[in-house]
Write a protein that holds these residues in place. Structure first.
Motif, short mmCIF file in Angstrom:
data_model
loop_
_atom_site.label_atom_id
_atom_site.label_comp_id
_atom_site.label_asym_id
_atom_site.label_seq_id
_atom_site.Cartn_x
_atom_site.Cartn_y
_atom_site.Cartn_z
N PRO A 23 0.82 -1.22 0.00
CA PRO A 23 0.00 0.00 0.00
C PRO A 23 0.85 1.26 0.00
O PRO A 23 1.96 1.29 0.51
CB PRO A 23 -0.81 -0.13 1.29
N MET A 24 0.30 2.31 -0.63
CA MET A 24 0.94 3.61 -0.80
C MET A 24 2.04 3.58 -1.86
O MET A 24 2.90 4.45 -1.90
CB MET A 24 1.50 4.14 0.54
N SER A 25 2.00 2.58 -2.73
CA SER A 25 2.95 2.53 -3.85
C SER A 25 2.57 3.53 -4.93
O SER A 25 3.44 4.05 -5.63
CB SER A 25 2.99 1.11 -4.45
N TYR A 26 1.27 3.78 -5.08
CA TYR A 26 0.79 4.67 -6.13
C TYR A 26 -0.11 5.74 -5.53
O TYR A 26 -1.11 5.43 -4.89
CB TYR A 26 0.03 3.86 -7.20
N SER A 27 0.26 6.99 -5.76
CA SER A 27 -0.47 8.11 -5.18
C SER A 27 -1.77 8.37 -5.92
O SER A 27 -1.97 7.91 -7.06
CB SER A 27 0.39 9.38 -5.22
N LEU A 28 -2.66 9.13 -5.30
CA LEU A 28 -3.90 9.54 -5.96
C LEU A 28 -3.60 10.39 -7.19
O LEU A 28 -4.30 10.33 -8.19
CB LEU A 28 -4.78 10.31 -4.97
N ARG A 29 -2.54 11.18 -7.11
CA ARG A 29 -2.14 12.00 -8.26
C ARG A 29 -1.74 11.12 -9.44
O ARG A 29 -2.07 11.42 -10.60
CB ARG A 29 -0.98 12.91 -7.87
N THR A 30 -1.05 10.02 -9.15
CA THR A 30 -0.66 9.09 -10.21
C THR A 30 -1.89 8.45 -10.85
O THR A 30 -1.96 8.29 -12.07
CB THR A 30 0.28 8.01 -9.66
N LEU A 31 -2.88 8.07 -10.04
CA LEU A 31 -4.11 7.50 -10.59
C LEU A 31 -4.79 8.48 -11.55
O LEU A 31 -5.29 8.09 -12.61
CB LEU A 31 -5.08 7.14 -9.46
N GLU A 32 -4.80 9.75 -11.18
CA GLU A 32 -5.45 10.76 -12.02
C GLU A 32 -4.71 10.93 -13.34
O GLU A 32 -5.32 11.01 -14.41
CB GLU A 32 -5.51 12.10 -11.28
N LYS A 33 -3.40 10.97 -13.30
CA LYS A 33 -2.62 11.13 -14.53
C LYS A 33 -2.70 9.87 -15.39
O LYS A 33 -2.78 9.94 -16.61
CB LYS A 33 -1.18 11.49 -14.21
N LEU A 34 -2.67 8.72 -14.75
CA LEU A 34 -2.77 7.45 -15.48
C LEU A 34 -4.13 7.33 -16.16
O LEU A 34 -4.24 6.79 -17.26
CB LEU A 34 -2.55 6.29 -14.52
N ARG A 35 -5.15 7.86 -15.52
CA ARG A 35 -6.51 7.81 -16.09
C ARG A 35 -6.58 8.55 -17.42
O ARG A 35 -7.35 8.17 -18.31
CB ARG A 35 -7.48 8.44 -15.08
N ASN A 36 -5.78 9.58 -17.57
CA ASN A 36 -5.80 10.39 -18.79
C ASN A 36 -4.72 9.99 -19.79
O ASN A 36 -4.53 10.66 -20.80
CB ASN A 36 -5.65 11.88 -18.44
N LEU A 37 -4.00 8.90 -19.50
CA LEU A 37 -2.91 8.47 -20.36
C LEU A 37 -3.45 7.57 -21.47
O LEU A 37 -4.17 6.61 -21.21
CB LEU A 37 -1.89 7.70 -19.52
N SER A 38 -3.11 7.91 -22.72
CA SER A 38 -3.54 7.08 -23.84
C SER A 38 -2.62 5.88 -24.01
O SER A 38 -1.52 5.84 -23.45
CB SER A 38 -3.56 7.89 -25.14
N LYS A 39 -3.05 4.93 -24.80
CA LYS A 39 -2.24 3.74 -25.06
C LYS A 39 -0.93 4.13 -25.74
O LYS A 39 0.14 3.63 -25.36
CB LYS A 39 -3.03 2.77 -25.94
N ASN A 40 -0.97 5.02 -26.72
CA ASN A 40 0.25 5.44 -27.42
C ASN A 40 1.21 6.15 -26.47
O ASN A 40 2.43 5.98 -26.56
CB ASN A 40 -0.10 6.34 -28.60
N GLU A 41 0.65 6.97 -25.58
CA GLU A 41 1.50 7.67 -24.61
C GLU A 41 2.14 6.68 -23.63
O GLU A 41 3.29 6.85 -23.24
CB GLU A 41 0.66 8.71 -23.86
N ALA A 42 1.39 5.65 -23.26
CA ALA A 42 1.95 4.63 -22.37
C ALA A 42 3.09 3.88 -23.05
O ALA A 42 4.13 3.61 -22.43
CB ALA A 42 0.85 3.65 -21.94
N PHE A 43 2.92 3.55 -24.33
CA PHE A 43 3.99 2.86 -25.07
C PHE A 43 5.21 3.77 -25.23
O PHE A 43 6.35 3.31 -25.14
CB PHE A 43 3.48 2.42 -26.43
N LEU A 44 4.97 5.07 -25.45
CA LEU A 44 6.07 6.02 -25.57
C LEU A 44 6.84 6.10 -24.25
O LEU A 44 8.08 6.10 -24.25
CB LEU A 44 5.54 7.40 -25.95
N PHE A 45 6.12 6.14 -23.15
CA PHE A 45 6.80 6.21 -21.85
C PHE A 45 7.60 4.94 -21.57
O PHE A 45 8.70 5.00 -21.01
CB PHE A 45 5.78 6.44 -20.73
N GLN A 46 7.07 3.80 -21.99
CA GLN A 46 7.82 2.55 -21.82
C GLN A 46 9.13 2.61 -22.61
O GLN A 46 10.18 2.17 -22.12
CB GLN A 46 6.98 1.37 -22.28
N LYS A 47 9.09 3.16 -23.81
CA LYS A 47 10.30 3.30 -24.63
C LYS A 47 11.30 4.22 -23.94
O LYS A 47 12.51 3.93 -23.90
CB LYS A 47 9.90 3.86 -26.00
N VAL A 48 10.82 5.34 -23.40
CA VAL A 48 11.71 6.28 -22.72
C VAL A 48 12.29 5.65 -21.45
O VAL A 48 13.48 5.80 -21.16
CB VAL A 48 10.94 7.58 -22.39
#
Length: 330
Positions: free
Chosen positions: A159-184
């Motif tokens: 518990p407390m590994s992922y903040s509420l702020r992270t959940l909010e940003k992840l909610r707005n993350l597209s699939k392409n953006e997620a793949f781009l972040f994985q590459k980075v």
């Protein structure tokens, strides 16, 4: 322990491990009852269970002629409906889709936890649970559902590994953006405190197929800090010390004189970026030494009184704060 089941643990009823029992408790806290999709003898039955439950929900809805196939609910009305009936059908359709999305994420979390034997006894925060389940209702892409499943499993384990702020940003993350972040991420390295950063060098990044437009995108997503000029400082000695590392490789630096400080310009990951990186770290073994070799070349050109070499990491110890190095590769 759940209300209405006094003196009986979920693990006793369903023969589940502690991580899976905790998953059911968390899902039940969000759904308001014992979580049905996990009451299956084998995970292989999940798809048949899903189809059966959704079909039952569709059949129970008046004047809703529908069918379910390939993960989608299709509606075809044969008779004219009143405005009230059309509104009711629309709401029913949307709620079925939302429930399907929730269950898909929970099943992904199940897959992550089914081979775990132990889990933190600390409960998951109730506000976090509600925020999480509200966030996943509209996540229909399978790859993103898998990502959210890893987040849920990670929070259950610790518990407390992922903040509420992270959940909010992840909610707005597209699939392409997620793949781009994985590459980075695969081209990043650690800095102070175990956080991650990207080398601040346009030409080096371009050679690794990372453009400045990519950096702007991840900055807009709240994953990467590119606004300020930041340098990572490492202190070395004549005996050698770790400069930086990725999951599989490390740069060892040695000072040849009394000058022991070096600086590397970086784009640091944000809090959200670092938290999401832990998901990628735990699932990605294909981290190559190519970026660390590029960083080593840059350091060798900038600091002539130091020696820099890249080594393969043999193993971690002391909760990943220490490493044992193996073969020198550069």
């Amino acid at each position: 322990m759940l209300d209405g089941m006094s003196g009986i643990e979920i693990s006793d009823v369903f023969g589940l491990s502690k991580p899976l029992s905790k998953l059911i408790n968390v899902a039940s806290a969000a759904c308001g009852k014992v979580y049905e999709p996990l009451h299956i003898k084998k995970l292989a039955d999940a798809k048949a269970y899903e189809i059966k439950k959704i079909s039952e929900a569709i059949e129970s809805t008046t004047n809703l002629a529908s069918h379910y196939a390939d993960g989608q609910v299709n509606v075809a009305n044969q008779i004219p409906l009143t405005l009230e009936e059309r509104a009711k059908n629309r709401v029913t359709f949307q709620e079925i889709q939302k429930q399907q999305n929730v269950e898909a994420v929970v099943v992904n979390a199940y897959k992550e936890l089914e081979n775990e034997s132990e889990v933190s006894p600390e409960p998951v925060n109730k506000d976090w649970i509600l925020r999480f389940f509200n966030s996943i209702e509209d996540i229909s892409d399978k790859d993103m559902q898998e990502l959210w499943g890893k987040v849920l499993a990670g929070e259950i384990k610790k518990p407390m590994s992922y903040s509420l702020r992270t959940l909010e940003k992840l909610r707005n993350l597209s699939k392409n953006e997620a793949f781009l972040f994985q590459k980075v991420y695969k081209n990043s390295f650690t800095i102070k405190g175990g956080d991650y950063a990207l080398l601040r060098d346009t030409s080096v990044l371009a050679s690794h197929q990372i453009s400045y437009e990519n950096l702007l995108t991840l900055s807009d997503c709240g994953l990467l800090n590119i606004a300020n000029y930041i340098e990572y400082t490492a202190r070395l000695s004549t005996r050698g010390a770790i400069v930086t590392a990725n999951k599989n490789y490390t740069i060892i630096g040695t000072s040849f004189d009394n000058n022991s400080e070096i600086k590397i310009p970086v784009y640091p990951f944000t809090l959200t970026g670092n938290e999401i990186s832990q998901i990628i770290y735990n699932t990605s073994d294909k981290i190559t030494p190519t970026m660390l070799i590029s960083v080593t070349d840059k350091l060798r050109n900038s600091y002539k009184n130091f020696g820099f070499h890249v080594f393969k990491i043999d193993k971690y110890f002391d909760n990943k704060r220490g490493i044992t190095v193996g073969e020198e590769i550069y």
